[in-house]
Design an enzyme around this catalytic site. Structure first.
Site, mmCIF file in Angstrom:
data_model
loop_
_atom_site.group_PDB
_atom_site.id
_atom_site.type_symbol
_atom_site.label_atom_id
_atom_site.label_comp_id
_atom_site.label_asym_id
_atom_site.label_seq_id
_atom_site.Cartn_x
_atom_site.Cartn_y
_atom_site.Cartn_z
ATOM 1 N N GLY A 20 0.821 -1.210 0.000
ATOM 2 C CA GLY A 20 0.000 0.000 0.000
ATOM 3 C C GLY A 20 0.851 1.255 0.000
ATOM 4 C CG MET A 24 1.400 10.087 6.382
ATOM 5 S SD MET A 24 1.176 11.062 7.895
ATOM 6 C CE MET A 24 0.286 9.892 8.927
ATOM 7 C CB ALA A 25 3.118 6.042 5.948
ATOM 8 C CB VAL A 27 1.095 -0.291 4.208
ATOM 9 C CG1 VAL A 27 0.776 -1.471 5.119
ATOM 10 C CG2 VAL A 27 0.498 0.995 4.778
ATOM 11 C CE LYS A 42 -0.143 4.601 7.614
ATOM 12 N NZ LYS A 42 -1.507 4.940 8.052
ATOM 13 C CG ASP A 136 -9.736 11.001 6.820
ATOM 14 O OD1 ASP A 136 -10.670 11.455 6.129
ATOM 15 O OD2 ASP A 136 -8.656 10.625 6.349
#
Length: 653
Positions: A20, A24-25, A27, A42, A136
Site C-alpha cells: 500500500g 504520508m507512509a 505499508v 507502516k 477521517d
C-alpha cells in the site's frame, strides 16, 4: 528497488512486499519471526521525516490506535520511532476497502449496509469512550474481510478529545465528501463529527452515491455546509423509511440536532432491526437546546425572571410574618445548640479535617475482573461488581463498563462500580426446514439475529417455506450474526435446448441426448428413399434450438441401410457464438486433411465434419482459422468418439 524489501526491521520483521502507498507512509507485508505471524508495517516516507507536522500525525496515529482494543479496529502490535525511521507494526488484514466493495456492488442491500454500519459504530463508540475522535471516517479507511467483518484503519489525523494542542488547521482536515459541516467550516469538532461521516457512508451504501458532488473540493465543502442532500428514498425507493430517518438524522448539519453519540445511533438501529417498519419522527429536534443561543438565552432569562418573582413573594411574606420572630427565637436557639452538639460529635468520630489524597480513576474497561480485584495497581480503590450481562464486544469475565469513567479525579479508597461480561449471547439454531418463512424470520428477530433471504427451487418443500439455513441446525451463533435463510420457490420445471441431430449417426445422437441434454431418443423411422448416407438422421420431431422439458423424447427419421463397407462418423463441433465474421474450419484424420468449410460461427452455431473409416481407431484434429481448436479419438468399430483436448475457450472476438 525499494530499500526496505528483503530487510529485517528491529531484528524481527522481515519485509516481504509493498502492499500500500498512502499520502504520508507506505505499508509493507512482513513476517514477524518472534511471534510467527504475518503483520503489516507502516513506514513514514523519507521525504516527510524532516516535517514536524507529518511526524506528529504519524506518532498520533500510533498513540491513538495503541489505546484501542476492539475487534473492529486494526490492532497495533509495535511502534518504533528514531531519527532514521518511524514505523508502526499492525495487524495484517487480507481484504478490500469498503469503497472498493461499494464500487463493485453499486448499491448494497439495506441489511448488509446496516450490518457494516453497526460494526463501525461499535468501534467508534469504543474510540470515543477513550477520548479519541477519528476525524477521517470514509469507506477508503474501512477494510472489509471475506467473512463480512469490518476493520477501521488510518487514525493519522485522529486526536484526543481532551487534548488542548490542536490548531485551527487541524480542525478542517478530512476527506471532503465525508466531512461534517463544522469540519468544512473550520469550527471546533468532537465525536459527533464522526457520526456525520458514518451517516454519509450509510447514505452511499444505500444509494450508490455520496450526498454531494461538485467540480472542486471547495464546492463540495460548501455544499456540506449549506445544501440539503436528496433523501435516500428519492434515489432508491426500496430503502425502509425508518432507515432513511436514521441516515438523515446522522447527517443533521446542526451538531445539536444530530445523534449525540454512536450509542444513540446504535439504539435506533437496534429498534429498526427489530421492526423495519418503524418510524422515528424526530419532532423533538425543534425544541430549544443549548446550541441555539437565542432560544437558550430566552429560556435562561425566563427561569431567572420566575426565580426573582418567587424571591420577592417570599420577602413580602417574611415582612407580614415579622411579629412572630420573637416567638421563634427561642426555638431556633435550641435547635442551633442541638445541631452544634451533633456536628461536634460527628467531627470527633470521622475527623473530616484529615487530608485524603486524590487519585486518578484507571481504565478498567477491557480488563479481566479476576485480575483487577487482586492487582496491587488498583489498591487505592474499592472495586465493586454492579452488574453482569451479555456483551458482543467483550469476552466472559471482562469489564465492559465502569463508573466513574477513567481519568476522573476521586479520593483514595473511592468505590469504582463495574459491569462484567458473561460473554456473547449464543443461540443454538433449531431445524427450520418446512416451516413458514415469515414465522422463521420472526423467530430469528426474537433471537437477535440478522437474516438474509435467498430463494431456491426444491421438489420436496412447498413454496414460501424454509428449505435450510446457513449456519444450519444445531449451530451455535451469537446475537447479531448473519443467517442465510433458503426459501423454497417450489418444484422447478427445467427446460433444455434441443440440439441439431440432422446428419448425425443414430448411436451418436442417442449418446449426445442422454449425456449432454438429459433428453432421450423416441420413435425411430427409416427412409430407404433418402439420398443421405445410410444410418444418419435426416429429420427430428423438435426443431433445433427449441425448448422442451427435461426428459422429453425426440422422434427421428433415419436414412435407409448403407451397403457400403465404409463407416461414416459425424462430429458436432460447437462454435463460439459471439464471433460474427467468416472463419475457416478444417479437420484432419490421422494427420490428413479431410474436410474444410467457410462459415460464420454466430449463424452456424455448430460445424459437422464427416469422417470415414473401415474400422479401428483414428485421431482427429479440428482447426479454427488454422489454429488447433479441439482433438478427438474416433472408434469406427464402436461408432463413437472420445474428446481428448479442448482449446475452444481461447477463441473469442
Amino acid at each position: 528497488m525499494d530499500k526496505y524489501l528483503g530487510k529485517k526491521l528491529d531484528g524481527r520483521y522481515e519485509i516481504m512486499e509493498l502492499i500500500g502507498i498512502g499520502g504520508m507512509a507506505n505499508v509493507y507485508k512482513a513476517y514477524d519471526i518472534i511471534e510467527d505471524r504475518i503483520v503489516a508495517v507502516k513506514i513514514l516516507r523519507e521525504e516527510y521525516m524532516e516535517n514536524d507536522d507529518f511526524r506528529r500525525r504519524f506518532k498520533n496515529e500510533s498513540k491513538a490506535m495503541a489505546v484501542l482494543n476492539h475487534p473492529n479496529v486494526m490492532r497495533v502490535y509495535d511502534v518504533s520511532f528514531s531519527d532514521k525511521m518511524q514505523s508502526i507494526v499492525m495487524e495484517f488484514i487480507d481484504g478490500i476497502t469498503l469503497k472498493e466493495y461499494i464500487e463493485q456492488q453499486g448499491v448494497l442491500k439495506w441489511k448488509e449496509a446496516v450490518h457494516f454500519t453497526v460494526q463501525i459504530l461499535r468501534a467508534l463508540q469504543h474510540a470515543h469512550d477513550k477520548g479519541i475522535v477519528h476525524r477521517d471516517i470514509k469507506p477508503q479507511n474501512i477494510m472489509l474481510l471475506s467473512d463480512g467483518t469490518i476493520k477501521i484503519t488510518d487514525f493519522g489525523i485522529a486526536r484526543f478529545a481532551r487534548s488542548e494542542t490542536h490548531t485551527i488547521t487541524d480542525k478542517a482536515i478530512g476527506s471532503v465528501h465525508y466531512i461534517s459541516p463544522e469540519q468544512a467550516s473550520g469550527d471546533t469538532i468532537d465525536a459527533r463529527t464522526d457520526i456525520y461521516s458514518v451517516g454519509v457512508m450509510l447514505y452511499e451504501m444505500l444509494t450508490g452515491r455520496v450526498p454531494f458532488e461538485a467540480d472542486s473540493p471547495v464546492s463540495v465543502a460548501l455544499k456540506q455546509i449549506q445544501s440539503t442532500a436528496p433523501t435516500p428514498r428519492s434515489i432508491n425507493p426500496s430503502i425502509p423509511e425508518g432507515l432513511e430517518e436514521i441516515t438523515m438524522h446522522a447527517m443533521e448539519k446542526d451538531v445539536n440536532k444530530r445523534y449525540q453519540s454512536a450509542a444513540q445511533m446504535l439504539r435506533d438501529i437496534d429498534e429498526f432491526k427489530r421492526n423495519p417498519s418503524i418510524l422515528f419522527e424526530y419532532k423533538y429536534l425543534n425544541a430549544p437546546h443549548a446550541g441555539d443561543d437565542r432560544k437558550y438565552s430566552e429560556a435562561i432569562q425566563s427561569a431567572r425572571s420566575s426565580k426573582g418573582k418567587k424571591k420577592k413573594a417570599k420577602e413580602k411574606e417574611k415582612v407580614k410574618r415579622a411579629p412572630i420572630i420573637p416567638v421563634l427565637a427561642g426555638v431556633t436557639a435550641a435547635f442551633v445548640i442541638v445541631t452544634a452538639a451533633f456536628i461536634g460529635w460527628m467531627i470527633y468520630l470521622n475527623n473530616p479535617f484529615v487530608k485524603v489524597d486524590d487519585a486518578i480513576v484507571p481504565t478498567l474497561v477491557g480488563e479481566k475482573y479476576d485480575n483487577v480485584k487482586i492487582s496491587p495497581k488498583y489498591s487505592d480503590f474499592t472495586i465493586q461488581v454492579e452488574d453482569t450481562g451479555f456483551s458482543d464486544e467483550y469476552a466472559k469475565g471482562i469489564i465492559y463498563e465502569q463508573s466513574p469513567k477513567e481519568g476522573t479525579t476521586v479520593k483514595v479508597d473511592s468505590i469504582i462500580k463495574v459491569k462484567v461480561s458473561t460473554g456473547q449471547q449464543t443461540v443454538t439454531l433449531p431445524d427450520f426446514s418446512g416451516q413458514d418463512a415469515a414465522q422463521v424470520f420472526a423467530r430469528l428477530d426474537e433471537y437477535g439475529l440478522v437474516y438474509e433471504e435467498t430463494s431456491i427451487f426444491d421438489d420436496g418443500i412447498p413454496s414460501g417455506c424454509v428449505v435450510k439455513t446457513n449456519p444450519g441446525e444445531g449451530a451455535q451463533v451469537t446475537a447479531g450474526s448473519l443467517i442465510t435463510v433458503y426459501v423454497s420457490m417450489g418444484k422447478e420445471e427445467k427446460l433444455v435446448t434441443v440440439p441439431d441431430l440432422i446428419g448425425i449417426k443414430l448411436d451418436d445422437a442417442k449418446k449426445l441426448l442422454g449425456d449432454n441434454y438429459k433428453l432421450k431418443l423416441g420413435k425411430i423411422t427409416y427412409d430407404n428413399d433418402s439420398d443421405e448416407p445410410a444410418g444418419v438422421i435426416i429429420e427430428q420431431s423438435f426443431a433445433p434450438d427449441s425448448q422442451v422439458s427435461q426428459g422429453s423424447a425426440i422422434d427421428v427419421v433415419v436414412s435407409g441401410e448403407d451397403d457400403d463397407n465404409m463407416i461414416k462418423l459425424t462430429l458436432m463441433i460447437p462454435l463460439p457464438r459471439e464471433i460474427g465474421r467468416q472463419v475457416e474450419m478444417s479437420a484432419t484424420l490421422d494427420g490428413v486433411e479431410v474436410q474444410k468449410d467457410t462459415l460464420v460461427p454466430a449463424e452456424a452455431k455448430t460445424w459437422k465434419p464427416v469422417f470415414e473409416g473401415e474400422g479401428g481407431k483414428a485421431d482427429v484434429a479440428i482447426f479454427f482459422d488454422g489454429e488447433l481448436y479441439q482433438t478427438y479419438e474416433l472408434d469406427f468399430d464402436r461408432k463413437g468418439h472420445t474428446p481428448i483436448g479442448d482449446y475452444s475457450s481461447e477463441f473469442t472476438e
